[in-house]
Design an enzyme around this catalytic site. Structure first.
Site, PDB file in Angstrom:
ATOM      1  N   HIS A  11       0.759  -1.171  -0.064  1.00  0.00           N
ATOM      2  CA  HIS A  11      -0.053   0.122  -0.143  1.00  0.00           C
ATOM      3  C   HIS A  11       0.751   1.188  -0.176  1.00  0.00           C
ATOM      4  O   HIS A  11       1.654   1.574   0.929  1.00  0.00           O
ATOM      5  CB  HIS A  11      -0.855   0.124   1.408  1.00  0.00           C
ATOM      6  CG  HIS A  11      -1.810   0.817   1.532  1.00  0.00           C
ATOM      7  ND1 HIS A  11      -1.783   1.910   2.559  1.00  0.00           N
ATOM      8  CD2 HIS A  11      -2.806   1.513   0.355  1.00  0.00           C
ATOM      9  CE1 HIS A  11      -2.851   2.833   2.207  1.00  0.00           C
ATOM     10  NE2 HIS A  11      -3.481   2.541   1.340  1.00  0.00           N
ATOM     11  N   GLU A  38       0.480  -0.904  -4.791  1.00  0.00           N
ATOM     12  CA  GLU A  38      -0.462   0.042  -4.896  1.00  0.00           C
ATOM     13  C   GLU A  38      -0.115   1.397  -4.991  1.00  0.00           C
ATOM     14  O   GLU A  38       0.975   1.757  -4.044  1.00  0.00           O
ATOM     15  CB  GLU A  38      -1.660  -0.240  -3.881  1.00  0.00           C
ATOM     16  CG  GLU A  38      -2.788   0.350  -3.936  1.00  0.00           C
ATOM     17  CD  GLU A  38      -2.756   1.789  -3.169  1.00  0.00           C
ATOM     18  OE1 GLU A  38      -3.652   2.445  -3.304  1.00  0.00           O
ATOM     19  OE2 GLU A  38      -1.858   1.953  -2.282  1.00  0.00           O
ATOM     20  N   ASP A  40      -1.733   5.956  -5.501  1.00  0.00           N
ATOM     21  CA  ASP A  40      -2.853   6.902  -5.870  1.00  0.00           C
ATOM     22  C   ASP A  40      -2.204   7.539  -6.961  1.00  0.00           C
ATOM     23  O   ASP A  40      -1.131   7.896  -6.869  1.00  0.00           O
ATOM     24  CB  ASP A  40      -3.281   7.380  -4.520  1.00  0.00           C
ATOM     25  CG  ASP A  40      -3.616   6.782  -3.587  1.00  0.00           C
ATOM     26  OD1 ASP A  40      -4.978   5.930  -3.645  1.00  0.00           O
ATOM     27  OD2 ASP A  40      -2.962   6.465  -2.841  1.00  0.00           O
ATOM     28  N   HIS A  53      -1.525  10.753  -2.565  1.00  0.00           N
ATOM     29  CA  HIS A  53      -2.853  10.542  -2.139  1.00  0.00           C
ATOM     30  C   HIS A  53      -3.743  11.770  -1.892  1.00  0.00           C
ATOM     31  O   HIS A  53      -4.625  11.813  -2.589  1.00  0.00           O
ATOM     32  CB  HIS A  53      -2.705   9.781  -0.823  1.00  0.00           C
ATOM     33  CG  HIS A  53      -4.007   9.293  -0.236  1.00  0.00           C
ATOM     34  ND1 HIS A  53      -4.617  10.027   0.468  1.00  0.00           N
ATOM     35  CD2 HIS A  53      -4.633   8.115  -0.366  1.00  0.00           C
ATOM     36  CE1 HIS A  53      -5.936   9.677   0.908  1.00  0.00           C
ATOM     37  NE2 HIS A  53      -6.113   8.627   0.255  1.00  0.00           N
ATOM     38  N   GLU A 126      -4.972   3.335  -8.102  1.00  0.00           N
ATOM     39  CA  GLU A 126      -6.258   4.211  -7.688  1.00  0.00           C
ATOM     40  C   GLU A 126      -6.255   5.565  -8.317  1.00  0.00           C
ATOM     41  O   GLU A 126      -5.464   6.333  -8.130  1.00  0.00           O
ATOM     42  CB  GLU A 126      -6.321   4.282  -6.294  1.00  0.00           C
ATOM     43  CG  GLU A 126      -7.670   4.725  -5.822  1.00  0.00           C
ATOM     44  CD  GLU A 126      -8.051   4.895  -4.471  1.00  0.00           C
ATOM     45  OE1 GLU A 126      -8.795   5.732  -4.063  1.00  0.00           O
ATOM     46  OE2 GLU A 126      -7.088   4.433  -3.560  1.00  0.00           O
TER      47      GLU A 126
END
Length: 268
Positions: A11, A38, A40, A53, A126
């Site tokens: 993450h 992962e 963003d 993020h 994301e």
């Protein structure tokens, strides 16, 4: 417990020990054996996708600026590392700051890192919404994936969002790229289950799965694989194993990989 060993996805990198979304955090995750990364993504004022993020930079770079109003060159001047290690100057064992490892990370640079790595690594991207750029985020993402040849079904990339509209858009732009419908609240699944694509993955948070014991089964019974965020404890991992979760997104990839190794190859 379930017999499927879930993929361990770092993450924002190995972000428990390292400043999130830095190349240092991602390389640490790869060194630990993470099978996926992962991130963003947001668009800068001059149209670059960067791994950040928050919409502003107060938390991670001591700046009041908004990512969407800042050019990449100006972001590159900011320190994205020190907030995580404010006492590093007093720690003889702390790593020296490195502009290549600790500054803003473009999505292109992260994709290049994955492409060049000596084993297959998957990437869960994301897209953040709402944003002043709306659908331009997905369009730029699709363009970038196309440049890497990763806009098709065998791509190591999957795209995630809490925005159903954003995923619909991504489905049109890059057919075949796996999509993950993120679920923040258990109650929203009642509506989402009627509209999400039959082959879409569903990504509930571990807190919702814990507080609503039937949620995971309801999602699985509807025919969707589960990718769960953010799984950081042994008890949370055990719940995911019981549910047959296919991927766990964690700040602590080395720790979860160790727990899974202790349980054996089938995690059963």
């Amino acid at each position: 417990m379930g017999g499927v060993r879930p993929q361990v996805v770092a993450h924002r990198g190995a972000s428990h020990e390292n400043a999130e979304h830095t190349l240092r955090a991602y390389l640490a995750a790869l060194d630990a054996g993470a099978e996926g990364l992962e991130c963003d993504v947001r668009l800068t004022a001059d149209g670059h996708l960067v791994c950040v993020h928050d919409r502003d930079l107060r938390r991670t770079a001591y700046s009041r600026s908004l990512v969407s109003e800042t050019d990449l060159a100006d972001l590159a001047d900011l320190d994205f590392h020190s907030w995580k290690h404010p006492w590093a100057d007093l720690d003889d064992e702390a790593p020296d700051p490195d502009e290549r490892l600790d500054r803003v990370l473009t999505l292109r640079a992260l994709l290049e890192t994955v492409a060049d790595y000596d084993r297959r690594v998957e990437l869960a991207i994301e897209t953040k919404h709402p944003t002043r750029y709306g659908g331009l985020v997905e369009r730029r993402l699709a363009e970038l994936l196309r440049q890497f040849g990763w806009d098709r079904a065998d791509s190591p990339v999957r795209v995630m969002s809490f925005s159903y509209t954003a995923l619909q858009r991504m489905e049109r732009l890059a057919r075949g790229v796996p999509l993950v419908m993120l679920v923040e609240h258990a109650r929203s699944w009642t509506l989402l289950r009627r509209v999400v694509g039959a082959d879409w993955i569903v990504g509930p948070g571990i807190a919702e799965l814990t507080e609503h014991p039937r949620l995971g089964r309801r999602i699985a019974d509807a025919g969707h694989d589960l990718h769960v965020w953010t799984v950081n404890t042994e008890a949370e991992l055990d719940l995911c194993l019981e549910l047959g979760v296919k991927a766990v997104i964690t700040d602590r990839p080395a720790y979860l990989l160790d727990l899974l190794d202790q349980r054996g190859p089938a995690a059963g």
